[in-house]
Design a protein around this motif. Structure first.
Motif, mmCIF file in Angstrom:
data_model
loop_
_atom_site.group_PDB
_atom_site.id
_atom_site.type_symbol
_atom_site.label_atom_id
_atom_site.label_comp_id
_atom_site.label_asym_id
_atom_site.label_seq_id
_atom_site.Cartn_x
_atom_site.Cartn_y
_atom_site.Cartn_z
ATOM 1 N N LYS A 159 -26.043 5.673 -4.018
ATOM 2 C CA LYS A 159 -24.980 5.643 -3.305
ATOM 3 C C LYS A 159 -24.057 4.420 -3.564
ATOM 4 C CE LYS A 159 -26.735 5.972 0.703
ATOM 5 N NZ LYS A 159 -28.397 5.571 0.534
ATOM 6 N N SER A 160 -24.868 3.206 -3.162
ATOM 7 C CA SER A 160 -23.874 2.174 -3.458
ATOM 8 C C SER A 160 -23.626 1.534 -4.753
ATOM 9 C CB SER A 160 -24.948 0.875 -2.491
ATOM 10 O OG SER A 160 -25.073 0.958 -1.446
ATOM 11 N N THR A 161 -24.348 2.054 -5.645
ATOM 12 C CA THR A 161 -24.052 1.849 -7.300
ATOM 13 C C THR A 161 -22.657 2.672 -7.352
ATOM 14 O OG1 THR A 161 -26.182 1.278 -7.891
ATOM 15 C CG2 THR A 161 -24.740 1.782 -9.570
ATOM 16 N N LEU A 162 -22.658 3.903 -7.008
ATOM 17 C CA LEU A 162 -21.671 4.775 -7.219
ATOM 18 C C LEU A 162 -20.294 4.166 -6.672
ATOM 19 C CD1 LEU A 162 -20.860 7.416 -8.690
ATOM 20 C CD2 LEU A 162 -21.471 8.739 -6.720
ATOM 21 N N ALA A 163 -20.547 3.736 -5.317
ATOM 22 C CA ALA A 163 -19.365 3.182 -4.647
ATOM 23 C C ALA A 163 -18.978 1.878 -5.378
ATOM 24 C CB ALA A 163 -19.943 2.685 -3.093
ATOM 25 N N ARG A 164 -19.539 0.840 -5.817
ATOM 26 C CA ARG A 164 -19.187 0.028 -6.540
ATOM 27 C C ARG A 164 -18.514 0.324 -8.034
ATOM 28 N NH1 ARG A 164 -20.761 -5.047 -5.078
ATOM 29 N NH2 ARG A 164 -20.767 -5.852 -7.254
ATOM 30 N N ALA A 165 -18.932 1.249 -8.589
ATOM 31 C CA ALA A 165 -18.308 1.793 -9.702
ATOM 32 C C ALA A 165 -16.859 2.250 -9.537
ATOM 33 C CB ALA A 165 -19.000 2.813 -10.233
ATOM 34 N N VAL A 166 -16.739 3.142 -8.393
ATOM 35 C CA VAL A 166 -15.525 3.690 -7.793
ATOM 36 C C VAL A 166 -14.480 2.373 -7.562
ATOM 37 C CG1 VAL A 166 -14.055 4.753 -6.267
ATOM 38 C CG2 VAL A 166 -16.234 5.720 -7.315
ATOM 39 N N ALA A 167 -15.146 1.177 -7.222
ATOM 40 C CA ALA A 167 -14.206 0.175 -6.916
ATOM 41 C C ALA A 167 -13.768 -0.772 -7.692
ATOM 42 C CB ALA A 167 -14.920 -0.699 -5.609
ATOM 43 N N GLY A 168 -14.508 -0.169 -8.924
ATOM 44 C CA GLY A 168 -14.361 -1.227 -10.337
ATOM 45 C C GLY A 168 -15.164 -2.490 -10.375
ATOM 46 N N LEU A 169 -16.305 -2.430 -9.687
ATOM 47 C CA LEU A 169 -17.214 -3.421 -9.466
ATOM 48 C C LEU A 169 -18.540 -3.389 -10.215
ATOM 49 C CD1 LEU A 169 -16.600 -4.535 -5.620
ATOM 50 C CD2 LEU A 169 -15.439 -5.370 -7.637
ATOM 51 N N ALA A 170 -18.544 -2.189 -10.622
ATOM 52 C CA ALA A 170 -19.838 -1.833 -11.436
ATOM 53 C C ALA A 170 -19.499 -1.285 -12.878
ATOM 54 C CB ALA A 170 -20.828 -1.169 -10.636
ATOM 55 N N PRO A 186 -10.072 2.990 -12.296
ATOM 56 C CA PRO A 186 -9.803 2.139 -10.862
ATOM 57 C C PRO A 186 -9.675 0.826 -11.108
ATOM 58 C CG PRO A 186 -12.209 2.720 -11.580
ATOM 59 C CD PRO A 186 -11.445 3.470 -12.635
ATOM 60 N N ALA A 187 -8.669 0.326 -10.289
ATOM 61 C CA ALA A 187 -8.382 -1.075 -10.196
ATOM 62 C C ALA A 187 -8.871 -1.906 -9.166
ATOM 63 C CB ALA A 187 -6.881 -1.315 -10.631
ATOM 64 N N PRO A 188 -9.613 -2.782 -8.864
ATOM 65 C CA PRO A 188 -9.854 -3.223 -7.720
ATOM 66 C C PRO A 188 -8.910 -4.323 -7.119
ATOM 67 C CG PRO A 188 -11.049 -4.624 -9.390
ATOM 68 C CD PRO A 188 -10.624 -3.369 -10.058
ATOM 69 N N ARG A 189 -7.691 -3.608 -6.748
ATOM 70 C CA ARG A 189 -6.468 -4.486 -6.548
ATOM 71 C C ARG A 189 -5.714 -3.668 -5.369
ATOM 72 N NH1 ARG A 189 -2.500 -1.512 -8.496
ATOM 73 N NH2 ARG A 189 -2.848 -0.412 -10.338
ATOM 74 N N PRO A 190 -4.833 -4.535 -4.605
ATOM 75 C CA PRO A 190 -3.869 -3.759 -3.670
ATOM 76 C C PRO A 190 -2.827 -3.273 -4.276
ATOM 77 C CG PRO A 190 -3.591 -6.114 -3.496
ATOM 78 C CD PRO A 190 -4.769 -5.887 -4.593
ATOM 79 N N GLY A 191 -2.170 -2.140 -3.636
ATOM 80 C CA GLY A 191 -1.163 -1.449 -4.014
ATOM 81 C C GLY A 191 -1.237 -0.073 -4.514
ATOM 82 N N PRO A 192 -0.222 0.789 -4.688
ATOM 83 C CA PRO A 192 -0.584 2.131 -4.933
ATOM 84 C C PRO A 192 -1.214 2.314 -6.202
ATOM 85 C CG PRO A 192 1.678 1.749 -4.338
ATOM 86 C CD PRO A 192 1.091 0.340 -4.262
ATOM 87 N N ALA A 221 -2.072 -3.268 2.152
ATOM 88 C CA ALA A 221 -1.188 -3.072 0.906
ATOM 89 C C ALA A 221 -1.371 -1.790 0.223
ATOM 90 C CB ALA A 221 -1.376 -3.907 -0.392
ATOM 91 N N GLU A 222 -1.559 -0.848 1.165
ATOM 92 C CA GLU A 222 -1.608 0.789 0.968
ATOM 93 C C GLU A 222 -2.499 1.035 -0.614
ATOM 94 O OE1 GLU A 222 2.271 1.661 1.111
ATOM 95 O OE2 GLU A 222 2.512 1.330 3.488
ATOM 96 N N PRO A 223 -3.759 1.053 -0.615
ATOM 97 C CA PRO A 223 -4.221 1.401 -1.749
ATOM 98 C C PRO A 223 -4.505 2.929 -1.947
ATOM 99 C CG PRO A 223 -6.007 0.632 -0.504
ATOM 100 C CD PRO A 223 -4.669 0.113 0.229
ATOM 101 N N SER A 224 -4.585 3.296 -3.089
ATOM 102 C CA SER A 224 -4.804 4.847 -3.070
ATOM 103 C C SER A 224 -6.299 5.399 -2.758
ATOM 104 C CB SER A 224 -4.642 5.370 -4.538
ATOM 105 O OG SER A 224 -3.227 5.164 -5.104
ATOM 106 N N VAL A 225 -7.294 4.517 -2.804
ATOM 107 C CA VAL A 225 -8.557 4.708 -2.470
ATOM 108 C C VAL A 225 -9.224 3.749 -1.616
ATOM 109 C CG1 VAL A 225 -10.797 5.490 -3.292
ATOM 110 C CG2 VAL A 225 -8.955 6.325 -4.379
#
Length: 247
Positions: free
Chosen positions: A46-57, A71-77, A157-161
């Motif tokens: 679960k957490s590995t998948l979450a980190r991948a979506v966040a661009g951290l894995a 995916p980009a681990p940054r703020p904004g659209p 900063a209103e991210p998409s995800v």
């Protein structure tokens, strides 16, 4: 409209015989304003998948996209932000709360005065009046309040995800409902796609429109939350539901 797309994703750690296949061919989508729960036992990926979506894995194979782009681990659209399990450790202990919430806005290029004003509005949205809490440090507030600040910072900063990895598991039961309701109100109101990782099926049932059941890194089944929990299609999901207390 689909915001988050996970297509046949594989993630592993280590090499040779010691290599661990944490995620094996995960595929699902989340639309804007929808909340998707990822559930499974400890070590299910679960957490590995979450980190991948966040661009951290790192993804070994397959593809994760947000509005069709990586995916980009940054703020904004188009960006992805993450709320972690330990709210206190995720906040800079030396920075004032208002500055913590304003930080992603400043990174996105918002002028300082406008960033602080917008951060103040975001603090009010999560029930933390900046006049009372803006000048405080993380050590001056409770765990539940710290998680509210973490959510405010993530959504400022209103991210998409928004990815929330076990965001209420370390909080008192009396605080959990408030955080869950807050996540629902803020993400739905902003058309943000929410990926909510939890071992607590009752919380997922309350918050999430859809659920993905993960077992040994593989997607066991997925669908509308009420359907999956009410009529499990696999033995693993039936066991998971049966083992959940007060469910």
């Amino acid at each position: 409209m689909t915001v988050l797309s996970v297509d046949d994703v594989h993630i592993g750690y280590g090499r040779g015989r010691r290599r661990v296949h944490a995620v094996r061919g995960a595929t699902f989508e989340v639309a804007e304003g929808r909340a998707c729960g990822i559930v499974g036992e400890s070590g299910s990926g679960k957490s590995t998948l979450a980190r991948a979506v966040a661009g951290l894995a790192r993804v070994d194979a397959g593809r994760i996209t947000v509005h069709g782009a990586p995916p980009a681990p940054r703020p904004g659209p188009g960006g992805v932000r993450m709320v972690f399990q330990d709210p206190v450790r995720s906040l800079n202990p030396r920075r004032r709360l208002l500055d913590i919430v304003a930080e992603p806005l400043r990174i996105a290029g918002t002028p300082a005065a406008a960033a602080r004003e917008q951060a103040g509005r975001m603090m009010r949205d999560v029930g933390m009046d900046p006049d009372d809490f803006g000048a405080r440090l993380p050590a001056d507030i409770s765990g539940g309040q710290a998680q509210r600040i973490a959510i405010a910072r993530a959504l400022a900063a209103e991210p998409s995800v928004l990815v929330a990895d076990e965001p209420v598991s370390g909080l008192d039961i009396s605080v959990q409902a408030g955080i869950v309701n807050l996540l629902h109100e803020l993400t739905a109101g902003r058309a943000t796609a929410l990926l909510f990782i939890s071992h607590d099926l009752s919380v997922v049932q309350t918050l999430c429109d859809q659920v993905v059941v993960v077992n040994g890194g593989r997607v066991e089944e997925q669908g509308d939350t009420a359907d999956v929990f009410g009529r499990p299609a696999t033995g693993y999901t039936r066991e998971l539901v049966a083992a959940a207390p007060d469910f």
